[in-house]
Motif scaffolding. Structure first.
Motif, short mmCIF file in Angstrom:
data_model
loop_
_atom_site.label_atom_id
_atom_site.label_comp_id
_atom_site.label_asym_id
_atom_site.label_seq_id
_atom_site.Cartn_x
_atom_site.Cartn_y
_atom_site.Cartn_z
N GLU A 246 0.81 -1.21 0.00
CA GLU A 246 0.00 0.00 0.00
C GLU A 246 0.85 1.27 0.00
N THR A 247 2.16 1.13 0.22
CA THR A 247 3.01 2.32 0.20
C THR A 247 3.03 2.98 -1.17
N PHE A 248 2.81 2.20 -2.25
CA PHE A 248 2.80 2.79 -3.59
C PHE A 248 1.56 3.64 -3.80
N GLU A 249 0.45 3.32 -3.09
CA GLU A 249 -0.76 4.13 -3.19
C GLU A 249 -0.69 5.36 -2.29
N GLN A 250 -0.11 5.20 -1.10
CA GLN A 250 -0.07 6.32 -0.15
C GLN A 250 0.93 7.37 -0.57
N ASN A 251 2.07 6.93 -1.11
CA ASN A 251 3.13 7.87 -1.46
C ASN A 251 3.25 8.06 -2.97
N ALA A 252 2.13 7.93 -3.67
CA ALA A 252 2.16 8.11 -5.13
C ALA A 252 2.45 9.57 -5.47
N SER A 253 3.28 9.75 -6.45
CA SER A 253 3.66 11.10 -6.87
C SER A 253 3.30 11.27 -8.34
N ALA A 254 2.85 12.48 -8.65
CA ALA A 254 2.48 12.76 -10.05
C ALA A 254 3.70 12.77 -10.95
N ILE A 255 4.85 13.15 -10.40
CA ILE A 255 6.07 13.21 -11.20
C ILE A 255 6.62 11.82 -11.47
N GLY A 256 6.43 10.92 -10.48
CA GLY A 256 6.97 9.58 -10.62
C GLY A 256 8.18 9.39 -9.74
N MET A 257 8.88 8.28 -9.91
CA MET A 257 10.06 7.98 -9.12
C MET A 257 11.10 7.33 -10.00
N THR A 258 12.33 7.41 -9.53
CA THR A 258 13.42 6.80 -10.28
C THR A 258 13.39 5.29 -10.14
N ASP A 259 14.17 4.62 -10.95
CA ASP A 259 14.23 3.15 -10.90
C ASP A 259 14.79 2.67 -9.57
N ASN A 260 15.82 3.35 -9.08
CA ASN A 260 16.40 2.92 -7.80
C ASN A 260 15.41 3.10 -6.66
N GLU A 261 14.68 4.22 -6.68
CA GLU A 261 13.69 4.44 -5.63
C GLU A 261 12.58 3.39 -5.71
N PHE A 262 12.17 3.06 -6.90
CA PHE A 262 11.13 2.03 -7.06
C PHE A 262 11.62 0.67 -6.55
N GLU A 263 12.87 0.30 -6.86
CA GLU A 263 13.39 -0.99 -6.42
C GLU A 263 13.46 -1.07 -4.90
N VAL A 264 13.90 0.01 -4.25
CA VAL A 264 13.98 0.01 -2.79
C VAL A 264 12.60 -0.13 -2.16
N LYS A 265 11.64 0.64 -2.68
CA LYS A 265 10.29 0.55 -2.13
C LYS A 265 9.66 -0.82 -2.40
N TYR A 266 9.93 -1.38 -3.56
CA TYR A 266 9.35 -2.68 -3.89
C TYR A 266 9.90 -3.78 -2.98
N VAL A 267 11.21 -3.74 -2.73
CA VAL A 267 11.81 -4.76 -1.85
C VAL A 267 11.26 -4.61 -0.43
#
Length: 527
Positions: A113-134
């Motif tokens: 649910e962190t991807f829904e709560q901290n969703a950003s209109a600009i988006g995120m980098t690949d490294n930031e996405f990998e850290v959050k996904y793990v």
């Protein structure tokens, strides 16, 4: 107004003085008890009862729940260690549903649910996405493990390799996982439950083999069966041993019950020894059989027939016969052709047969060997069994062994089956009197007698005390209460002369001196 109050006070005083001291104590005690009971019941029914709605909370979850309760205006109580929150009993269920539906309790983990709560209109980098996904995947696996029975807390650390477009599926690096579990006090997982932990982690993370998973608790590492854990093997051995014992007990009970009907109860002892085959064999058979077994033919599924006929004249041969310069030696000269006929026929027939595929799984519980030994007490007056009875019992046992070994894969002869059974005579020389003497020795008899006397004496003393207590209660009930003093009444209004009053007083003093004294005391008290 004061006179009326005084009259009421005097009436109350007279009403109170007419009771004895014991009655006054009883009345005061009863009123006090009723008053205190009313106060306690009022406090009990008016106070708010709290019920523990949330347990084993971390600081973040506790803060979120408290914020929700304060916003809803619901009172709460926080435990001393800050891990439990109590709410009023009437609101406990509603509060639990509200908190659960809003996802406030996260058990200190971060899920998808962190991807829904901290969703950003600009988006995120690949490294930031990998850290959050793990981190989110770690939290989801922790939540699933904590929902399993006996697990109090779980910590998961996943290592996901980076995908490469140049590496094949076999060459890609495998993921790995490290899990630390904390169990509830007194809980010990079985090998099957440990395997379920491994399967849960394996299926939650892509490209994660079991050999790359490590699960430990506070004491030792928990090994799966695939990694050499012996819990499953031990459990399987114990299960097989229990099945073997159950089979032997069933055979022994059946034989003993059957023979006891003819020989008598408590005269037959049976000993059974068996060997079971627990190997489970799987086999596959692919059979081909003709449809018509008599002619060994299959069924015709297609027929193709081809016929070709040709008739005509042969073409004449050309050339010049001779040996000249332009002539070929031996080459025939031109001649007239003859009639030619040809015929060609072919037939193709496709047959199909019965194709049978059988997947056979043999039962793992097969009796490989069975031995039955029976000891029988001979009839009274005999020391051994007669041959007829012994032979009948042996035939019964041989039939039981033959039926049990029918699926063993080995054919036994009657002589071999006869070696697997035995019938012996058991003579009991101990008489009933000897048994009684053995079972009830003299010290034991003395002990039983003393215990019986002690019980009887205790019963008599109890009855005597009970009877005395009842007599005392009856005497207390029969004692009459002291009669109330009745003062003689003298009508002074009807007496007009003082001499008459004096005479009445003198007469009362002579005949009833006690009453006269009480009358004087009453007058003095009123004055």
């Amino acid at each position: 107004m004061n006179e009326r109050i005084t009259q009421y006070r005097e009436k109350l005083s007279q009403y109170w003085n007419q009771f004895s001291k014991k009655q006054k104590i009883m009345l005061v005690s009863t009123v006090s008890f009723i008053f205190i009971a009313i106060i306690i019941l009022t406090m009990q029914f008016s106070k708010t009862e709290y019920e523990v709605a949330f347990r084993d909370l971390d600081s973040n979850d506790a803060a979120g729940i408290i914020s929700h309760l304060e916003s809803e205006g619901i009172s709460y109580k926080l435990s001393a260690d800050g891990t439990s929150i109590s709410v009023p009993s009437t609101d406990a269920t509603r509060v639990q549903i509200d908190v659960g539906s809003q996802g406030i309790i996260q058990n200190g983990t971060i899920g998808l649910e962190t991807f829904e709560q901290n969703a950003s209109a600009i988006g995120m980098t690949d490294n930031e996405f990998e850290v959050k996904y793990v981190n989110a995947l770690n939290g989801e696996v922790e939540r699933m493990l904590e929902k399993m029975n006996g697990v109090k807390d779980a910590t998961v650390l996943l290592n996901l390799p980076k995908e490469s477009v140049f590496a094949t599926t076999a060459d890609q690096e495998k993921a790995s996982a490290s899990v630390v579990l904390q169990f509830k006090p007194g809980y010990r997982p079985t090998q099957e439950i440990v395997d379920s932990y491994y399967n849960l982690v394996k299926t939650s993370v892509p490209n994660l083999p079991i050999e790359n998973i490590t699960i430990t608790n506070d004491e030792v590492e928990l090994l799966a069966t695939a990694k050499g854990g012996q819990g499953g093997l031990i459990g399987k051995v114990e299960e097989n041993f229990a099945l073997q014992k159950k089979f032997e007990n069933d055979v022994r009970q059946n034989v003993q019950q059957f023979l006891s009907q003819y020989i008598g109860p408590n005269k037959v002892n049976v000993l059974v020894a068996s060997k079971l085959n627990f190997d489970q064999v799987q086999s596959k058979e692919n059979l081909v059989e003709p449809v018509d077994e008599e002619e060994m033919k299959g069924i015709e599924i297609s027929v193709q027939e081809i016929q070709k006929n040709y008739s005509g004249t042969d073409s004449p041969s050309g050339g010049v016969v001779g040996m000249g310069e332009e002539e070929v030696p031996g080459y025939p000269s031109e001649s007239a052709g003859g009639e030619t006929n040809s015929e060609e026929s072919s037939s193709t027939i496709n047959y199909d047969v019965n194709r049978i595929t059988r997947d056979i799984i043999s039962s793992p519980y097969t009796v490989k060997d069975l031995t039955i030994n029976v000891s029988v007490e001979p009839p009274e007056g005999q020391t051994t069994l007669d041959e007829t009875t012994r032979g009948a019992i042996e035939n019964i046992l041989i039939n039981i062994v033959r039926a049990s070994l029918a699926d063993s894969g080995t054919t036994y002869t009657d002589e071999e089956l006869a070696k697997k059974v035995s019938v012996v005579s058991q003579v009991t020389n101990v008489n009933a009197e000897d048994n009684t003497k053995t079972l009830l020795s003299q010290p034991l008899v003395w002990g039983i007698g003393i215990a019986a006397l002690a019980l009887v004496a205790g019963g008599v003393i109890f009855l005597i005390r009970r009877r005395r207590q009842q007599q005392e209660e009856l005497l207390e009930e029969d004692i009459p209460l002291p009669p109330t003093t009745e003062f003689p009444s003298i009508n002074l209004e009807s007496v007009t002369n003082e001499s008459q009053v004096r005479k009445q007083l003198e007469t009362l003093a002579k005949k009833k001196p006690d009453e006269f004294v009480n009358l004087l005391r009453t007058w003095l008290a009123e004055e």
